[in-house]
Design a protein around this motif. Sequence first.
Motif, PDB file in Angstrom:
ATOM      1  N   ASP A 138       0.858  -1.178   0.000  1.00  0.00           N
ATOM      2  CA  ASP A 138       0.000   0.000   0.000  1.00  0.00           C
ATOM      3  C   ASP A 138       0.901   1.237   0.000  1.00  0.00           C
ATOM      4  OD1 ASP A 138       0.612   0.870   2.748  1.00  0.00           O
ATOM      5  OD2 ASP A 138      -0.641  -0.795   3.387  1.00  0.00           O
ATOM      6  N   GLU A 139       0.328   2.364  -0.353  1.00  0.00           N
ATOM      7  CA  GLU A 139       1.122   3.571  -0.571  1.00  0.00           C
ATOM      8  C   GLU A 139       1.913   3.981   0.663  1.00  0.00           C
ATOM      9  OE1 GLU A 139       2.821   6.623  -2.685  1.00  0.00           O
ATOM     10  OE2 GLU A 139       1.607   4.939  -3.403  1.00  0.00           O
ATOM     11  N   ARG A 142       4.911   1.638   1.177  1.00  0.00           N
ATOM     12  CA  ARG A 142       5.931   1.875   0.153  1.00  0.00           C
ATOM     13  C   ARG A 142       6.699   3.168   0.424  1.00  0.00           C
ATOM     14  NH1 ARG A 142       3.188   0.553  -4.001  1.00  0.00           N
ATOM     15  NH2 ARG A 142       2.183   2.573  -4.340  1.00  0.00           N
ATOM     16  N   ARG A 143       5.986   4.227   0.787  1.00  0.00           N
ATOM     17  CA  ARG A 143       6.640   5.502   1.088  1.00  0.00           C
ATOM     18  C   ARG A 143       7.606   5.352   2.265  1.00  0.00           C
ATOM     19  NH1 ARG A 143       4.723  10.281  -1.043  1.00  0.00           N
ATOM     20  NH2 ARG A 143       2.827  10.115  -2.330  1.00  0.00           N
TER      21      ARG A 143
END
Length: 233
Positions: A138-139, A142-143
């Motif tokens: 999920d974003e 990942r960030r």
Amino acid sequence: MAVLRCFSPDRPVLGVVEIAEEIGLHKSSVSRMMSTLEAEDLVEQDPISKKYRLGLGLLSVTGSLLAHLDVRRAAVPVLTALSAETGETSSLMLWDGNASVTVEQVPSSHPVKHSSELGTRYSTVESSSVRIFLANMDEAERRAFLKRNSGAQMYGRLAAGDVDGTAANIGQTTADEIGVSAGVHDHRGNLIAAILISAPRYRVDDERVTHLRDACRAAAASLTQRLGGTPAV
């Protein structure tokens, strides 16, 4: 069990007569068995056609097996076939939370090859298997990974070249090596592993990279099927 084995992807719906003919029992006996199986949710009957299909109750039987199936054991024949087809080293990679880890490997038969020790960890976005795992996060996750590893800008450039479910590392981590990876999914559709092909860069041109992408994607789809999953179209 003979009744349940009558059902297949080609024959998902069957009537009592069809089942009786296939297993060699009288239809009255089969009808009684179907009633028992239906009571346990192992089959379900269509109210209009009165024919049967497999029921969701089977998931309670198979779910534990699918969840704990040894992915390494399932991967060995797939990796062996992949190395035989491509002539290059093939590996099974798992994600440990911050790195892609080599857990199984079939080395190339060539005298000059690229391979790694089991347990080798890769945590840079240049690594093709790392990008396979990153693409499925999920974003927020990942960030966080990219921030920890200072790889946001590099990831954006490299991910743009990842196509059709595969990622390629053309000398980004080691100048004389290329790596191609594709994701493996379980019966729930979750990414659980990646298959990696590693090769010396001198014997891999652009056409060969395309071939390795196709072979890696096909191997990942094969392992996904062995684990009860449905390969991506």
